[in-house]
Design a protein around this motif. Structure first.
Motif, PDB file in Angstrom:
ATOM      1  N   ASN A 118       1.235  32.480   6.049  1.00  0.00           N
ATOM      2  CA  ASN A 118       0.654  31.176   6.341  1.00  0.00           C
ATOM      3  C   ASN A 118       1.566  30.484   7.343  1.00  0.00           C
ATOM      4  O   ASN A 118       2.610  29.953   6.983  1.00  0.00           O
ATOM      5  N   TYR A 152      -3.997  27.553   1.621  1.00  0.00           N
ATOM      6  CA  TYR A 152      -5.188  28.388   1.516  1.00  0.00           C
ATOM      7  C   TYR A 152      -5.270  28.990   0.117  1.00  0.00           C
ATOM      8  O   TYR A 152      -4.251  29.324  -0.483  1.00  0.00           O
ATOM      9  N   ARG A 153      -6.499  29.128  -0.362  1.00  0.00           N
ATOM     10  CA  ARG A 153      -6.757  29.955  -1.542  1.00  0.00           C
ATOM     11  C   ARG A 153      -7.598  31.127  -1.053  1.00  0.00           C
ATOM     12  O   ARG A 153      -8.807  31.014  -0.826  1.00  0.00           O
ATOM     13  N   LEU A 154      -6.953  32.252  -0.837  1.00  0.00           N
ATOM     14  CA  LEU A 154      -7.589  33.407  -0.217  1.00  0.00           C
ATOM     15  C   LEU A 154      -8.343  34.222  -1.250  1.00  0.00           C
ATOM     16  O   LEU A 154      -7.812  34.553  -2.311  1.00  0.00           O
ATOM     17  N   ASN A 180     -11.391  31.121   2.254  1.00  0.00           N
ATOM     18  CA  ASN A 180     -10.484  30.108   1.746  1.00  0.00           C
ATOM     19  C   ASN A 180     -11.300  29.145   0.900  1.00  0.00           C
ATOM     20  O   ASN A 180     -12.036  28.311   1.428  1.00  0.00           O
ATOM     21  N   ILE A 213     -11.764  32.839   6.997  1.00  0.00           N
ATOM     22  CA  ILE A 213     -10.523  33.270   7.645  1.00  0.00           C
ATOM     23  C   ILE A 213     -10.831  34.382   8.649  1.00  0.00           C
ATOM     24  O   ILE A 213     -10.568  34.249   9.843  1.00  0.00           O
TER      25      ILE A 213
END
Length: 518
Positions: free
Chosen positions: A294, A301-303, A358, A368
């Motif tokens: 990142n 971010y929550r990937l 995300n 993303i």
């Protein structure tokens, strides 16, 4: 520092903005307001490109200009370059060697790397090897400027924090940084670290990978070669002419910081991966290793992988390989954190497209990149072993000292322990080779970064570490009103080093501190 704090606090830590995005193929969607999430969206004036049109670029690997028995020698020119990021527009960037990200350096544990940086930009710079176990004179102390070629004196700056300007070790035109690489295999990165101006420098392009390998990693049956891919994730905003947009309080770069609404961080509406907007990557139905970084100024971010049941297998963190792999259905990653993960595309039929998403955002920042699974299933000679690399565990009971660092917004701005950054003033004096417990307490969201050596997370709010705290870390995501304790031990190199928030707008507005190792 004069800041409209009441309006900032009423706005819920500066979170939330609505922006029309129809040109990019998304509906007009307001950004979801989540208490404690950092940053304010800076909408682009340029039309946003449609996602998944660009192919994922792979940063070029830099070749050494010379090698000897102990050291590989590299040269990097810092210069402006005009890049093709948005269709039909050119973006002027500040670059390492003409590209964004800068070229990747592949180093070897125990073998030194020497990098001579020549500054052909119109402003001073500083280079920090983030995660590097590095002597103080090569660590990128924020006052140790590389002046532009031809400049003879450092510019006079109003730092805006009630602190007198202090000049460090000046270099005229170029500086050579020596990295011993006496550390485990790990995914590091290098970026600008100039006092008060790290945010714009990184936003405009000064970031790249420095990857260290070792024999332990080589012996593992992990994906390698063209299936070992670094992914530098960053968000950016663009002016109508395609240039990077950034809300500098002083476009002349004499006074650091951003305009009041963006003091809790700048969020872009274009997500770049390796410098390309929402790219796509063709993959075979086999395992791949991705080194996630990142490199955003403030965005978390929550990937996730959009296909139900898809998983990441985490094999490494900031400080290198874990002892055992960890399976995640999502990964929370704050600015400057790294996660090495394996994705097995054998689970998808050929022709499947899998989006990396995300889920902390809606609209354009919810995407993303995309993986397109092509070809037929073939034999995959890689595996993820149950044991990866041996990892020493620091014993909190052996700590010789405990220290508390309070990260907060106060009358003087962003501060640590109630004081804004003052170069040369140390908030801690740890001794070489001793274990200490450092306690980070926050008001808003602060990704806390410690230079010189990695640490191990001991607890969060007196509970066990979180799901993303495993392994050796050099940056920890500290959530609002949270207490995180880490065990740290500094080795080899005495001198002044840094502790700071890696929300770059917070960092530039004085949320930093020196510590001196003796």
């Amino acid at each position: 520092m004069s800041i409209g704090r009441r309006g900032f606090l009423r706005a819920g830590a500066g979170v939330g903005a609505a922006v029309a995005l129809g040109a990019a193929g998304w509906a007009t969607v307001p950004r979801i307001v989540r208490p404690g999430e950092p940053g304010l969206l800076l909408p682009s004036a340029a039309p946003l490109p449609r996602p998944f049109r660009a192919q994922l670029p792979i940063p070029p690997e830099l070749a050494p200009v010379a090698s000897d028995a102990t050291t590989d020698h590299y040269e990097i020119i810092q210069r402006t370059a005009h890049l093709d990021i948005l269709p039909g527009l050119r973006t002027q960037a500040w670059t390492y060697h003409g590209s964004f990200p800068g070229p990747t350096i592949r180093a070897r544990s125990g073998r030194a790397t020497s990098v001579r940086h020549r500054n052909e930009l119109p402003h001073p710079t500083v280079v920090h090897l983030h995660g590097g176990h590095t002597p103080a004179d090569s660590d990128g102390y924020p006052m140790d400027l590389i002046l532009p070629v031809g400049a003879t004196t450092a510019p006079r700056h109003n730092h805006g924090h009630g602190v007198a300007t202090t000049t460090g070790a000046l270099a005229h035109g170029e500086r050579t940084y020596l990295y011993p690489n006496r550390q485990r295999a790990a995914s590091l990165w290098y970026h600008d670290h100039r006092h008060g101006f790290t945010g714009p420098a990184v936003w405009f392009g000064l970031a790249g990978f420095h990857l260290i390998g070792d024999d332990i990693e080589d012996a593992l049956p992990l994906p390698r070669g063209d299936r070992d891919i670094p992914l530098l994730i960053s968000d950016r905003s663009f002016a109508a002419d395609g240039s990077f947009a950034y809300p500098l309080i002083d476009p002349g770069l004499h006074t650091p910081g951003v305009t009041d609404p963006y003091m809790n961080g700048v969020l872009g509406d274009v997500v770049l991966v390796n410098g390309a907007p929402w790219p796509r990557l063709e993959v075979s139905p086999v395992r791949y290793r991705f080194r996630l970084l990142n490199a955003s100024n403030a965005r978390r971010y929550r990937l996730t992988l959009e296909t139900p049941g898809s998983d990441f297998v985490q094999i490494g963190s900031d400080g290198g390989l874990l002892d055992r792999p960890i399976r995640h259905d999502h990964i929370d990653i704050s600015p400057a954190e790294r996660f090495d993960v394996i994705i097995d595309f054998a689970a998808y039929p050929p022709g499947t497209s899998v989006r990396l998403r995300n889920t902390l955002d809606t609209g354009p920042a919810a995407d993303i990149m995309r993986f397109d699974v092509t070809g037929t299933l073939r034999y995959d000679d890689t595996t993820v072993p149950d044991r990866l690399a041996p990892m020493e565990r620091l014993d909190p009971a052996a700590a010789v000292a405990e220290r508390t660092f309070l990260f907060q917004l106060g009358p003087a701005g962003w501060s640590i322990n109630g004081v804004p950054y003052e170069p040369g003033r140390a908030l801690a004096n740890p001794r070489l080779g001793t274990v200490e417990i450092w306690r980070f307490i926050t008001d808003f969201h602060h990704p806390v970064h410690v230079h010189l050596d990695p640490f191990q997370v001991v607890s969060r709010n007196n509970r066990p570490p979180g799901p993303f705290d495993a392994g050796w870390k050099d940056t920890v995501d500290v959530r609002p009103a949270e207490v995180v304790e880490v065990a740290v031990r500094f080795t080899d190199y005495p001198g002044p080093f840094m502790l700071h928030c890696h929300n770059l707008e917070h960092e530039d507005m004085a949320m930093m501190a020196d510590f001196v190792v003796t």
